[in-house]
Motif scaffolding. Structure first.
Motif, PDB file in Angstrom:
ATOM      1  N   ASN A  58      33.296  38.160  42.622  1.00 47.17           N
ATOM      2  CA  ASN A  58      32.461  39.265  42.157  1.00 47.17           C
ATOM      3  C   ASN A  58      33.099  40.026  40.998  1.00 47.17           C
ATOM      4  OD1 ASN A  58      30.233  38.915  43.849  1.00 47.17           O
ATOM      5  ND2 ASN A  58      31.173  40.052  45.516  1.00 47.17           N
ATOM      6  N   ARG A  59      34.429  39.979  40.909  1.00 45.43           N
ATOM      7  CA  ARG A  59      35.135  40.675  39.829  1.00 45.43           C
ATOM      8  C   ARG A  59      34.885  40.000  38.483  1.00 45.43           C
ATOM      9  NH1 ARG A  59      40.506  40.693  41.902  1.00 45.43           N
ATOM     10  NH2 ARG A  59      39.845  42.350  43.311  1.00 45.43           N
ATOM     11  N   ASP A  60      34.786  38.676  38.468  1.00 45.82           N
ATOM     12  CA  ASP A  60      34.575  37.933  37.214  1.00 45.82           C
ATOM     13  C   ASP A  60      33.905  36.605  37.558  1.00 45.82           C
ATOM     14  OD1 ASP A  60      34.631  36.677  34.750  1.00 45.82           O
ATOM     15  OD2 ASP A  60      36.812  36.443  34.685  1.00 45.82           O
ATOM     16  N   ILE A  61      32.577  36.628  37.667  1.00 46.10           N
ATOM     17  CA  ILE A  61      31.840  35.471  38.172  1.00 46.10           C
ATOM     18  C   ILE A  61      32.048  34.239  37.295  1.00 46.10           C
ATOM     19  CG2 ILE A  61      29.518  34.540  38.561  1.00 46.10           C
ATOM     20  CD1 ILE A  61      28.743  37.299  39.672  1.00 46.10           C
ATOM     21  N   ASP A  62      31.830  34.367  35.991  1.00 49.67           N
ATOM     22  CA  ASP A  62      31.950  33.200  35.115  1.00 49.67           C
ATOM     23  C   ASP A  62      33.389  32.685  35.059  1.00 49.67           C
ATOM     24  OD1 ASP A  62      29.249  33.179  34.566  1.00 49.67           O
ATOM     25  OD2 ASP A  62      29.428  34.379  32.745  1.00 49.67           O
ATOM     26  N   GLY A  63      34.352  33.613  35.008  1.00 47.61           N
ATOM     27  CA  GLY A  63      35.757  33.203  34.988  1.00 47.61           C
ATOM     28  C   GLY A  63      36.157  32.493  36.271  1.00 47.61           C
TER      29      GLY A  63
END
Length: 291
Positions: free
Chosen positions: A274-279
């Motif tokens: 959730n903090r960085d979906i694509d990453g």
């Protein structure tokens, strides 16, 4: 997230974690059903996780219904405080999109479809505001999907796209179900994709077909010898678009017993996701390909 419990007769408890599907609701359902299994609660005979709910079957001669409910409420409370991390697998599934078999089938049932003049892929691309089939295939295959439940028929996975809700592909089911769907069709209904494990009736939009068996009741296929169904809730799927020559080669490899799917063990953290979906999705793809 307040779970709603209800009894089903004397031997079932149904728990609705949330009214709508979300990764948070799914994770809580998966956490609790795993905890029920690990706790080896006396009298539990079946555990069935679903998209945002679960059901537990128990023997009321071995555990009182109220005692079973108390156990589930205790685990529910623990789930609220736990770090949402699971040990799971990421599995690459090759897909021949816009294949001749699903195309022939969908044209036979056009009068049951919202758009009798196009294909399922063309319709799905249009209603998701994507610029044609190629853009739709990219949107469908570029991010991973969670297996949120397995059922309807043996081995069929329901898959939930791992992107923000506003980017999720949405497509309604057919107006009336088909009486035929090719085996190993990649379909979609609502926010869920699936793979039809066997040939049969169905109402999901049809986007393509995979050469990779996911269900073998005879357990002759090498990677299905331990258990006849490939998927279990919590698995992560990454679609791999392929062309017809690669599809034919994979089918030949399956028939010759030399097909080996790409499957990797992975630890998944919902908080980090959730903090960085694509990453995080790129990180998962790196695990899949050994980067």
């Amino acid at each position: 997230m307040q779970t709603r419990f209800s009894f089903g007769g004397d031997e079932h408890i149904f728990a609705e974690v949330d009214e709508s599907m979300s990764l948070e609701a799914f994770f809580k359902s998966l956490f609790i059903t795993n905890a029920v299994r690990d706790a080896k609660i006396k009298g539990v005979t079946e555990i069935c996780p679903a998209n945002a709910s679960y059901q537990v079957k128990f023997d009321p001669d071995l555990i009182e219904p109220d005692d079973m409910l108390a156990e589930l409420k205790r685990l529910d409370s623990a789930a609220e405080k736990s770090e949402p991390i699971i040990a799971t697998r990421i599995i690459e599934i090759p897909v021949l999109y816009d294949d001749p078999w699903t195309r022939e089938t969908l044209m036979r049932f056009r009068e049951r479809h919202q758009d009798p003049n196009g294909t399922d892929l063309e319709y799905a691309a249009r209603i998701n505001n994507l610029d044609g089939i190629d853009a739709f295939i990219k949107a469908h295959s570029s991010s991973p999907w969670f297996v949120s439940m397995v059922g309807f028929v043996a081995g069929l996975p329901f898959l939930y796209q791992m992107v923000e809700r506003k980017r999720q592909i949405q497509a309604p089911k057919y107006l009336r179900p088909r009486t035929d769907t090719p085996k190993l069709t990649v379909g979609h209904g609502g926010c869920f994709s699936c793979i039809y494990s066997v040939r049969g009736a169905g109402g999901y939009q049809m986007f393509g077909i995979t050469p990779m068996p996911i269900y073998d009741p005879n357990q002759k296929i090498s990677y299905l010898r331990d258990f006849m169904c490939l998927f279990k809730p919590g698995d992560i799927v990454k679609w791999k678009p392929i062309e017809r020559p690669a599809y034919d080669e994979a089918v030949a490899d399956v028939e010759a017993g030399r097909f080996s799917p790409t499957i990797r063990d992975v630890s998944f953290s919902l908080t980090e996701f959730n903090r960085d979906i694509d990453g995080y999705n790129r990180k998962l793809e790196g695990v899949l390909h050994g980067h």
